[in-house]
Design a protein around this motif. Structure first.
Motif, PDB file in Angstrom:
ATOM      1  N   PHE A 235       0.842  -1.191   0.000  1.00  0.00           N
ATOM      2  CA  PHE A 235       0.000   0.000   0.000  1.00  0.00           C
ATOM      3  C   PHE A 235       0.882   1.249   0.000  1.00  0.00           C
ATOM      4  N   SER A 236       0.440   2.262  -0.736  1.00  0.00           N
ATOM      5  CA  SER A 236       1.118   3.562  -0.726  1.00  0.00           C
ATOM      6  C   SER A 236       0.149   4.605  -1.270  1.00  0.00           C
ATOM      7  N   LEU A 237       0.495   5.868  -1.017  1.00  0.00           N
ATOM      8  CA  LEU A 237      -0.291   6.949  -1.593  1.00  0.00           C
ATOM      9  C   LEU A 237       0.191   7.204  -3.016  1.00  0.00           C
ATOM     10  N   THR A 238      -0.715   7.667  -3.823  1.00  0.00           N
ATOM     11  CA  THR A 238      -0.318   8.018  -5.190  1.00  0.00           C
ATOM     12  C   THR A 238       0.635   9.205  -5.151  1.00  0.00           C
ATOM     13  N   ALA A 239       1.317   9.409  -6.269  1.00  0.00           N
ATOM     14  CA  ALA A 239       2.326  10.473  -6.311  1.00  0.00           C
ATOM     15  C   ALA A 239       1.717  11.840  -6.025  1.00  0.00           C
ATOM     16  N   GLU A 240       0.527  12.120  -6.555  1.00  0.00           N
ATOM     17  CA  GLU A 240      -0.057  13.443  -6.345  1.00  0.00           C
ATOM     18  C   GLU A 240      -0.568  13.629  -4.915  1.00  0.00           C
ATOM     19  N   ALA A 241      -0.796  12.502  -4.184  1.00  0.00           N
ATOM     20  CA  ALA A 241      -1.303  12.619  -2.814  1.00  0.00           C
ATOM     21  C   ALA A 241      -0.217  12.385  -1.779  1.00  0.00           C
ATOM     22  N   ALA A 242       1.003  12.069  -2.231  1.00  0.00           N
ATOM     23  CA  ALA A 242       2.048  11.722  -1.270  1.00  0.00           C
ATOM     24  C   ALA A 242       2.433  12.899  -0.391  1.00  0.00           C
TER      25      ALA A 242
ATOM     26  N   PRO B  86      -6.402   9.150  -2.608  1.00  0.00           N
ATOM     27  CA  PRO B  86      -6.131   8.046  -3.542  1.00  0.00           C
ATOM     28  C   PRO B  86      -5.029   7.130  -2.990  1.00  0.00           C
ATOM     29  N   ILE B  87      -5.305   5.824  -2.960  1.00  0.00           N
ATOM     30  CA  ILE B  87      -4.379   4.834  -2.392  1.00  0.00           C
ATOM     31  C   ILE B  87      -4.003   3.849  -3.494  1.00  0.00           C
ATOM     32  N   PHE B  88      -2.702   3.617  -3.623  1.00  0.00           N
ATOM     33  CA  PHE B  88      -2.141   2.756  -4.651  1.00  0.00           C
ATOM     34  C   PHE B  88      -1.863   1.377  -4.036  1.00  0.00           C
ATOM     35  N   ILE B  89      -2.434   0.287  -4.624  1.00  0.00           N
ATOM     36  CA  ILE B  89      -2.282  -1.072  -4.102  1.00  0.00           C
ATOM     37  C   ILE B  89      -1.662  -1.933  -5.191  1.00  0.00           C
ATOM     38  N   VAL B  90      -0.607  -2.674  -4.840  1.00  0.00           N
ATOM     39  CA  VAL B  90       0.111  -3.537  -5.769  1.00  0.00           C
ATOM     40  C   VAL B  90       0.123  -4.942  -5.188  1.00  0.00           C
ATOM     41  N   ASP B  91      -0.116  -5.966  -6.062  1.00  0.00           N
ATOM     42  CA  ASP B  91      -0.042  -7.348  -5.580  1.00  0.00           C
ATOM     43  C   ASP B  91       1.344  -7.915  -5.872  1.00  0.00           C
TER      44      ASP B  91
ATOM     45  N   SER C 180      -3.738  -1.131  -8.625  1.00  0.00           N
ATOM     46  CA  SER C 180      -4.947  -0.334  -8.824  1.00  0.00           C
ATOM     47  C   SER C 180      -4.920   0.832  -7.853  1.00  0.00           C
ATOM     48  N   THR C 181      -5.625   1.880  -8.223  1.00  0.00           N
ATOM     49  CA  THR C 181      -5.755   3.053  -7.355  1.00  0.00           C
ATOM     50  C   THR C 181      -7.195   3.100  -6.849  1.00  0.00           C
ATOM     51  N   ASN C 182      -7.331   3.127  -5.555  1.00  0.00           N
ATOM     52  CA  ASN C 182      -8.640   3.160  -4.905  1.00  0.00           C
ATOM     53  C   ASN C 182      -8.754   4.447  -4.098  1.00  0.00           C
ATOM     54  N   THR C 183      -9.856   5.091  -4.189  1.00  0.00           N
ATOM     55  CA  THR C 183     -10.054   6.376  -3.513  1.00  0.00           C
ATOM     56  C   THR C 183     -10.828   6.162  -2.216  1.00  0.00           C
ATOM     57  N   LEU C 184     -10.233   6.671  -1.131  1.00  0.00           N
ATOM     58  CA  LEU C 184     -10.867   6.595   0.183  1.00  0.00           C
ATOM     59  C   LEU C 184     -11.526   7.942   0.479  1.00  0.00           C
ATOM     60  N   THR C 185     -12.802   7.930   0.742  1.00  0.00           N
ATOM     61  CA  THR C 185     -13.556   9.152   1.059  1.00  0.00           C
ATOM     62  C   THR C 185     -13.556   9.365   2.569  1.00  0.00           C
ATOM     63  N   ILE C 186     -13.087  10.540   2.998  1.00  0.00           N
ATOM     64  CA  ILE C 186     -12.977  10.856   4.428  1.00  0.00           C
ATOM     65  C   ILE C 186     -13.869  12.057   4.708  1.00  0.00           C
ATOM     66  N   ARG C 187     -14.787  11.901   5.645  1.00  0.00           N
ATOM     67  CA  ARG C 187     -15.708  12.973   6.005  1.00  0.00           C
ATOM     68  C   ARG C 187     -15.295  13.564   7.337  1.00  0.00           C
ATOM     69  N   VAL C 188     -15.357  14.879   7.423  1.00  0.00           N
ATOM     70  CA  VAL C 188     -15.040  15.594   8.665  1.00  0.00           C
ATOM     71  C   VAL C 188     -16.317  15.665   9.496  1.00  0.00           C
ATOM     72  N   CYS C 189     -16.222  15.265  10.765  1.00  0.00           N
ATOM     73  CA  CYS C 189     -17.414  15.161  11.616  1.00  0.00           C
ATOM     74  C   CYS C 189     -17.163  15.839  12.954  1.00  0.00           C
ATOM     75  N   ASP C 190     -18.259  16.218  13.568  1.00  0.00           N
ATOM     76  CA  ASP C 190     -18.241  16.713  14.944  1.00  0.00           C
ATOM     77  C   ASP C 190     -18.364  15.509  15.866  1.00  0.00           C
ATOM     78  N   CYS C 191     -17.433  15.323  16.789  1.00  0.00           N
ATOM     79  CA  CYS C 191     -17.393  14.126  17.632  1.00  0.00           C
ATOM     80  C   CYS C 191     -17.598  14.506  19.091  1.00  0.00           C
ATOM     81  N   ASP C 192     -18.017  13.502  19.881  1.00  0.00           N
ATOM     82  CA  ASP C 192     -18.161  13.724  21.315  1.00  0.00           C
ATOM     83  C   ASP C 192     -16.817  13.474  21.986  1.00  0.00           C
TER      84      ASP C 192
END
Length: 762
Positions: free
Chosen positions: A496-503, A538-543, A551-563
């Motif tokens: 696993f690694s981040l893509t070049a543009e997201a590193a 974007p996360i880069f996965i190699v077998d 393949s490059t898989n995109t992880l969606t992260i939402r900002v939330c208000d937490c207790d």
């Protein structure tokens, strides 16, 4: 009883007016009382004494505390303490009391109050008890001597710190010589070797626990232990017959059952499970044998088509063996047996026969269309030896992945193959005689697809990742993993690694955990939903395949208000305003309409329920057994118009059968013949019968069952009736002058019925 002299001094000097200061002290024995004392006299406990007491009777002793006066009494002159009741240590082990010495004249204490203890000394009055009994246990059959079965435990309520009253030893009363018990621990063990479950599978043991270390006079308790011998594989299988013979037609289809044979085994459960195999004979490739798991029978089936022209009979040597063999019992003999099965083939016209019952072939999923996979062959076993043409049963190859050459039987690929879709293809090849196409032979081909690395890794699931606004740098917010549809021989290894543009992003980083997972961490704090509510990483996965795929898989992260516990509460970037609803006035108007409709419906339902039912009964309504009550009030004793009372009191009166007694009738008195003197039951029966006939023919009676009430006293009096009703209804001119001769008591009657000048009716 051991007694020790003790002394206790006051910590402070005791002052008393008129006397010099002196130092006094209590002196008493260490008190012990034997429990369960059965004597008639009070039991002497001990003596309290103060050094102020000179023996002149000027000192008085007082006892207080637990059991004072009720259990323990004290001689106020001598300080002797006695127990008046039988004591039980198991109920209370000791009593705490207080003693005080008083001046008999002034009743003032000469010593401060002192506390002491009377301990109850234990005797052996409780037998051991098995609180968990009776017991059940199991032990394998054929266990060696000394094999532990179960441990029994008995408890004794006596004092374990004093004497041997609570020291228990165990012994076996029933169950010898098969089992024994450890005297101190209560562990039951086997005492005989080679106990056979097939001979006896259950034993009942009686275990005794005795206190006083088992000495004479000790108390004892018993419990039962049911020991079941569990099965082990100590019985080899045996065929009941040395040989079997069966006849089968040569046209019997492949996989058909030829015969069932079974080897007997005295064991049960898994120890009786069998394995059958053909170990010798000329039918090794033609027949096979399998086991029926429910009945443990050997099922002989045809593995290849039979050919009477080639061979008319087969002989099979079949072995039955236990599936689970215990090496400890190998000395009991081989856990297998042999039998001979002879199969006679009967002649029929038969279809082509394949050279193999099952063809196994392999092909790479990267094979191109037209690649040769393998060849099948069949021939006509008949004398005519007709040419054979091949085809694939398309019911076993619906997608038409394979083709077969009709003449040579060569199987080739017809489409691109994908191991991930179907790893094994089982197809059926048909062989038909050219001269008689109705004769069709079938061959079975299993084609295994070999894997290549043709699928890139991807996220194992759809992740819903959130980050708290108050998250700290370096905090793990998500752990991810990957999956790959391929199946490499050495297993998967993902990187696993981040893509070049997201590193080089300043928000998140990725850490490869080297175990096919990776962790997403924050790089900073101070996330704000108002600034940016969603991040895409974007996360880069190699077998580890050859060649490797990625393949490059995109992880969606939402900002939330937490207790405070870091649990997300809301993840919206801004509050959404709900669309305006109805006004308050409109809602009130709608509610008013609904309530008005409900009131109208209730009024309609109520009015319908209050409608009176018709007085005339429906023909379909059941009118039987209804009681009709008439609320007519009579006029008292002088009312002779409402009811014909005479008819109720005298059988000699007949009233009109067509009158109603619930309305005012015209009273008619008819003479009825006087009943003769007959038994009462006949009189009453006749009375009821007459009333029944009158009610049946009465045209004014209601057309339904009604309750008829009569009061009848019979007519058995020798003097007949003296009732005035009888006189009136009979219109008789009887003379009552004799009543005046009966004395003053009958003067009133004589005045009413007499004919003299003083009569009321004269």
């Amino acid at each position: 009883m051991n007694q020790a002299e003790l002394s206790r001094s006051r910590s402070k000097p005791y002052f008393q007016s008129g006397r010099p200061r002196t130092k006094r002290s209590w002196v008493w024995n260490q008190f012990f009382v034997l429990e369960e004392y059965m004597g008639t006299d009070p039991l002497y406990v001990g003596k309290l004494h103060s050094d102020v007491d000179k023996g002149d009777g000027s000192i008085k002793y007082i006892l207080s505390g637990e059991g004072a006066s009720s259990i323990f009494i004290i001689d106020e002159n001598t300080g002797d303490i006695h127990a008046t009741k039988r004591l039980d240590r198991e109920e209370q082990a000791y009593y705490t009391l207080r003693a005080q010495a008083l001046d008999r004249l002034t009743n003032k204490p000469v010593e401060p109050e002192s506390e002491f203890v009377i301990k109850i000394q234990d005797i052996n009055d409780n037998e051991p008890k098995f609180l968990d009994g009776p017991y059940t246990a199991g032990v394998p059959e054929m266990s060696p001597v000394g094999t532990s079965v179960v441990q029994v435990t008995a408890t004794d309520a006596d004092d374990p710190t004093y004497g041997n009253s609570a020291r228990v030893v165990y012994s076996i009363l029933q169950g010898q010589p098969y089992f024994s018990v450890e005297p101190k621990t209560g562990i039951i063990k086997t005492a005989l070797p080679n106990m056979d479950r097939e001979a006896k599978d259950q034993y009942l043991l009686v275990i005794q626990a005795k206190d006083m270390v088992g000495q004479n006079g000790g108390l004892s308790g018993t419990t039962s232990v049911t020991v079941t011998l569990t099965d082990v594989n100590d019985n080899p299988p045996r065929f009941p017959r040395r040989s079997y013979q069966y006849n089968v037609p040569e046209s019997l289809p492949v996989a058909s059952v030829v015969a069932r044979i079974k080897a007997a085994d005295a064991d049960v459960g898994p120890n009786a499970e069998m394995e059958y195999k053909i170990v010798d004979g000329d039918g090794l490739g033609v027949f096979k044998i399998s086991v029926d798991k429910d009945t443990q029978e050997g099922i002989i089936t045809i593995q290849k088509e039979l050919d009477f022209e080639a061979k008319t009979s087969y002989t099979l040597r079949i072995e039955a063996a236990n599936k689970h063999v215990d090496s400890r019992f190998q000395s009991l003999g081989p856990f297998s047996d042999m039998t001979t099965v002879k199969i006679i083939v009967e002649d029929v016209d038969e279809p082509p026969v394949f050279t193999s019952r099952l063809y196994s072939m392999v092909v790479s999923e990267a094979a191109k269309v037209g690649t040769i996979i393998g060849t099948v062959a069949a021939h006509d076993p008949d004398v005519s030896n007709s040419p054979v043409r091949y085809s694939i049963d398309r019911n076993t190859d619906l997608e038409r992945y394979f083709n077969i050459d009709a003449n040579s039987g060569v199987i080739t690929t017809a489409k691109s193959l994908d191991r991930e879709t179907n790893a094994v293809h089982n197809i059926t090849v048909l062989a038909m005689e050219s001269q008689n196409p109705a004769q069709i032979g079938r061959g079975y081909v299993a084609i295994t697809i070999l894997d290549i690395n043709d699928n890139a890794p991807e996220f194992a699931m759809e992740y819903e990742t959130t980050v708290c606004e108050n998250a700290q740098p370096g905090q793990v917010i998500q752990k991810i993993s990957a999956v790959d549809k391929d199946d490499p021989p050495s297993g998967h290894q993902f990187y696993f690694s981040l893509t070049a543009e997201a590193a080089n992003n300043h928000n998140f980083t990725l850490q490869d955990n080297k175990d096919n997972t990776a962790s997403v961490l924050t790089r900073r704090n101070g996330f704000r939903r108002q600034e940016q509510s969603v991040f895409y990483l974007p996360i880069f996965i190699v077998d580890s395949g050859s060649p490797s795929l990625s393949s490059t898989n995109t992880l969606t992260i939402r900002v939330c208000d937490c207790d405070a516990d870091g649990i997300a509460q809301t993840c919206n970037a801004e509050a959404y305003i709900l669309p305006a609803g109805l006004s308050t006035g409109a809602l009130i108007a709608i509610l008013a309409c609904v309530l008005t409709l409900l009131v109208l419906v209730l009024l309609i339902v109520t009015m319908r329920r209050r409608k009176k039912e018709p007085l005339i009964f429906d023909e379909e309504r059941d009118i039987r057994e209804n009681i009709v009550r008439y609320d007519d009030e009579g006029g008292g004793e002088e009312d002779t118009e409402a009811f014909d009372m005479a008819a109720l009191r005298n059988l000699n009166i007949i009233r009109d059968t067509k009158t109603r007694r619930d309305v005012t009738p015209e009273i008619q008195f008819l003479s009825r013949p006087t009943f003769k003197s007959i038994p009462d039951n006949v009189i009453f029966r006749e009375f009821i019968w007459e009333r029944l006939k009158e009610a049946d023919v009465d045209p004014c009676a209601p057309p339904y069952d009604s309750l008829q009430t009569y009061a009848f006293e019979g007519n058995g009096s020798v003097a007949e009736s003296l009732s005035s009703l009888d006189s009136i209804s009979s219109n008789s001119d009887q003379n009552y002058d004799y009543l005046s001769d009966w004395g003053p008591r009958f003067k009133r009657l004589a005045d009413m019925y007499g004919t003299g000048p003083d009569s009321l009716y004269s």
